[in-house]
Design an enzyme around this catalytic site. Structure first.
Site, mmCIF file in Angstrom:
data_model
loop_
_atom_site.group_PDB
_atom_site.id
_atom_site.type_symbol
_atom_site.label_atom_id
_atom_site.label_comp_id
_atom_site.label_asym_id
_atom_site.label_seq_id
_atom_site.Cartn_x
_atom_site.Cartn_y
_atom_site.Cartn_z
ATOM 1 N N ASN A 210 0.707 -1.301 -0.025
ATOM 2 C CA ASN A 210 -0.145 0.022 0.154
ATOM 3 C C ASN A 210 0.805 1.162 0.039
ATOM 4 O OD1 ASN A 210 0.590 0.852 2.645
ATOM 5 N ND2 ASN A 210 -0.626 -1.265 3.319
ATOM 6 N N LYS A 289 9.135 -17.135 -10.457
ATOM 7 C CA LYS A 289 8.373 -15.917 -11.002
ATOM 8 C C LYS A 289 7.191 -16.544 -11.855
ATOM 9 C CE LYS A 289 9.014 -12.083 -14.017
ATOM 10 N NZ LYS A 289 9.810 -11.442 -15.185
ATOM 11 N N PHE A 325 -4.440 3.761 14.638
ATOM 12 C CA PHE A 325 -4.693 4.681 13.657
ATOM 13 C C PHE A 325 -5.890 4.109 12.589
ATOM 14 C CE2 PHE A 325 -1.672 7.963 13.276
ATOM 15 C CZ PHE A 325 -0.706 7.564 14.254
#
Ligand SMILES: Cc1cc2nc3c(=O)[nH]c(=O)nc-3n(C[C@H](O)[C@H](O)[C@H](O)COP(=O)(O)O)c2cc1C
Length: 406
Positions: A210, A289, A325
């Site tokens: 984020n 990957k 928060f």
């Protein structure tokens, strides 16, 4: 601004690092401080008084027997009385020696004997001058007297010798001044502060994350440390300079964050959860990957829930104060209130993420504080450092209330 209206008396002595002293004045003024400058005769060989007069916006004091004094009062006594903090940067070996002996044969050394505010001495000199037993003994004498003598940096010096003796950078000096002026109300308190984003691995080269930068948590860690707390900072990946905390734990994922908080929670007096941990993580981390072609048209990523760090430690809470928060885009107060109660926080800081000038990545924040008394306090836009201090004021008050009710 952290130094608003603080009165800083800066003495500049005759070392080559005097060329950096105007930058100290400039930084102090940007922080809102008032600055008065004293220059020794030798300092004026390196920088002119006009430079300091222009940058400080004040008369520059140079002479004990000033023919045109700024005021009719006894100047060295008035300057000593005026200062909230007295800083000598750079401090030559000569001035350090005179301070140690109590010689008062010029304006600066007379102010030294008359001063009553905290004193910060910032040495700058050649390595051999610094390491000379006379200088070392003088520094020890000043430290024993209760003055703060800062260390020097190791580097290539102006004289081309390499070693200790280089003056600290203006930013570090201003930081030391700021620390000196902070209340020391958190001495003896142990804080665990989380900061930054988490990264949830998808494969060896990709992750989910984020926009959290870590700035709020780092500001809290910095300010708590300046106020005397013992600080553990648990940080997700961040590009910010590492604060000078007691323990710095680097984590990547929410699971790492959970483990790190668990190891520190019992011995903490306060947990501040400023990190933005991911609520979900990929169910599988691919060993190799993931290739574009092997996935057909698209890629379905299965996510599983991460542990709710806030809820878990809220439930475990004994005597700790927990500050959480919330980042809300609608019904901020109502959602914040629910979070405060369900997670057993003592205080919640509700970010309004709709504002472009506040929140993630920015240097400022506009928040509402809500505590168990349910009284909400909406704060104006301010720097994260200033907000950190308001949050810490609240925590400090809670420590006092707790102690009084025991
Ligand atoms: C070019 C030059 C550079 C100097 N740099 C330093 C220095 O970095 N540190 C220091 O202690 N003395 C340095 N000195 C010596 C001081 O200027 C000298 O000791 C002087 O008496 C200091 O006076 P003050 O302490 O009253 O300012 C330097 C001298 C010269 C000529």
């Amino acid at each position: 601004m952290q130094l608003t209206n603080k009165k800083i008396l800066l003495a500049v002595t005759g070392g080559i690092a005097a060329y950096k002293a105007p930058a100290i004045v400039s930084l102090l003024r940007k922080q809102g401080a008032q600055v008065k400058v004293i220059m020794t005769q030798a300092a004026q060989e390196f920088v002119t008084p006009l430079t300091f007069q222009t940058i400080s916006g004040n008369y520059v004091y140079q002479d004990l027997f000033d023919k045109k004094p700024a005021s009719p009062l006894v100047e060295h006594i008035e300057l000593a009385k005026w200062a909230d903090v007295f800083v000598v940067a750079p401090a030559t070996a000569n001035t350090i020696a005179k301070f140690a002996l109590g010689i008062a044969d010029d304006l600066l050394t007379s102010v030294y004997l008359a001063h009553r505010s905290p004193l910060i001495i910032v040495p700058a000199m050649n390595t051999f001058m610094l390491n000379h037993p006379a200088t070392q003994e003088n520094i020890q004498t000043l430290r024993k007297r209760g003055h703060q003598v800062l260390d020097t940096q190791d580097d290539l010096l102006a004289c081309q010798d390499k070693g200790a003796g280089k003056m600290l950078e203006p930013e570090d000096i201003v930081d030391a001044i700021d620390t000196c002026l902070r209340p020391k109300d958190l001495i003896g308190k142990r804080f665990t502060i989380t900061a930054g984003p988490t990264q949830e691995a998808i494969d060896p080269v990709r992750y989910l994350s984020n926009y959290s930068s870590g700035k709020m948590g780092y500001a809290l860690a910095n300010q708590a440390k300046k106020r005397g707390a013992k600080v553990t900072l648990i940080s997700g990946p961040s590009h910010l300079p590492r604060p000078k905390v007691d323990q710095f734990i680097e984590i990547k994922s929410t699971l790492d964050l959970f483990d790190a908080v668990e190891k520190n929670f019992d011995q903490s007096d306060c947990l501040i959860k400023a990190a933005a941990p991911a609520d979900f993580r990929p169910a599988q981390i691919a060993n190799q990957k993931i290739k574009k072609l092997s996935q057909g048209a698209g890629l379905n990523l299965e996510l599983v829930k991460n542990p709710d760090v806030a809820l878990h430690f809220g439930q475990l809470k004994q005597d700790q104060i927990i500050v959480g928060f919330a980042a809300e885009s609608q019904n901020e107060l109502e959602n914040g209130r629910k979070k405060l109660e369900s997670k057993n926080f003592d205080l919640i800081v509700i970010n309004n993420i709709k504002r472009a000038d506040a929140g993630f990545q920015t240097d400022n924040n506009a928040v509402t504080l809500l505590d168990q008394s349910q009284a909400a306090e909406e704060l104006p836009l301010m720097s994260k450092e200033d907000l950190a201090n308001i949050i810490l004021d609240r925590v400090s008050d809670m420590f006092i209330t707790k102690a009084n009710t025991k």
